[in-house]
Design an enzyme around this catalytic site. Sequence first.
Site, PDB file in Angstrom:
ATOM      1  N   LEU A 226      38.156  41.607  43.060  1.00 57.84           N
ATOM      2  CA  LEU A 226      38.318  42.015  41.638  1.00 57.84           C
ATOM      3  C   LEU A 226      37.658  43.183  41.450  1.00 57.84           C
ATOM      4  CD1 LEU A 226      39.235  40.582  38.925  1.00 57.84           C
ATOM      5  CD2 LEU A 226      36.597  39.890  38.605  1.00 57.84           C
ATOM      6  N   ASP A 227      38.267  43.982  40.934  1.00 58.19           N
ATOM      7  CA  ASP A 227      37.807  45.389  40.598  1.00 58.19           C
ATOM      8  C   ASP A 227      37.482  46.002  41.691  1.00 58.19           C
ATOM      9  OD1 ASP A 227      36.559  43.775  37.720  1.00 58.19           O
ATOM     10  OD2 ASP A 227      38.428  44.416  37.913  1.00 58.19           O
TER      11      ASP A 227
END
EC number: 3.5.1.10
Length: 283
Positions: A226-227
Site C-alpha cells: 500500500l502506497d
Amino acid sequence: MSRDHILTLSCPDRTGIVHGVSGLLFEHGCNIIDAQQFGDPESGRFFLRVHFDVPASTPVDTVREAFAPLAAAHAMDWAMHDARRRARLLVLVSRQGHCLNDLLFRTHSRQLRADIAAVASNHADYARLAGSYGVPFHHFPVDAGTREAQEQRILDLVERERIDLVVLARYMQILSPRLCEALAGRAINIHHSFLPSFKGAQPYHQAHARGVKIIGATAHYVTPDLDEGPIIDQDVAHVDHAMTPAALIRIGSDVESRVLARAVRLHVEHRILLNGHRTVVFR
Ligand SMILES: Nc1nc2c(c(=O)[nH]1)N[C@@H](CN(C=O)c1ccc(C(=O)N[C@@H](CCC(=O)O)C(=O)O)cc1)CN2
C-alpha cells in the site's frame, strides 16, 4: 500525415547505445525530433526516450523489426509507440470526485492525449457526472465477501474496453495482489499526502495532528504494498496552525488533481521508465 513515434528503452549501461540507436534510425530515414537519456550510476542502467519521425515510405514495422536485434544485443527492455495514439483510460473513484471531475474536463478538452473509456466506482455518486460527459459509468459495489468478484468485473472491463491505463482517482479500496499483478505498470494512484509521510487512511488528519506546515500529494504506480509503488510525481502546498483538517482537505484537493493529471500525462506520453522501485521521468 505525421508518423511520429516514441522509442523508450532501458538496459545495462555501456558505450555505444546511443550510437547504435541513432544509427539504426538514420539508416531507415527516420528523423530524431527529441531525445532524452540518463545513465544511473547506482543501478548501472541506461534510460533513453527518443521521439522520431518515420518517412511515409517506410513501414513502422520495418523499423521495429530492424531494432529487435540491437535491443537483444543490449538486453534492452524497450517499446516503440505511435506518438499520436490516444490512450484509453478507466478511472476508478469512490466518494471524493474532484480528481475524476478534473480528468473528465482535461480529457474532454483534449489537454491530455487520452480518453476516458469508462468510469467505475464502488458507489453510485458520480454516475450523473460521468454521463454528462458521455462516459459510461459502472457501479461495482464491494464488501469483504464480494471483493474477488468485484475485482473480476474491473478486469473484465479493462479487457472489454481495451484499457491502457487504470487511474485510481481517490478510489478507496485496497487492490488485491492478483489485481495489482494484472495491472502492473498500468495503474496509477493519487495518494493524498507527500509520501512517504502519512501512508494509509486519513493522511490529512494525520498531518493536522502532526502540526505540519506543508501538505502534499503523490502519484505512484499501484503495487501490493500500500502506497509504496514507484513515485511518478508529487507537489505540495503551504498550510498553517489555524487550519482545520477540513481546510487541509480543501487545499490538498487542488494539489491532488494537479499531480494526478501530470502523472497521467507523463504516462500516456511514454515519459516514465521504471528504475527498480523508482522511476526515471523525462519531462
Ligand atoms: N494494492 C494497493 N491498493 C491501493 C493502493 C496501493 O498503493 N496498493 N493505493 C490506495 C489508495 N489509498 C490511499 O491513497 C488507500 C485506499 C484505501 C485504504 C483503505 O484502508 N481501504 C479500506 C476500505 C475503506 C472504505 O471502504 O472506505 C479497505 O480497502 O479495506 C487505504 C488507503 C488504493 N488502493
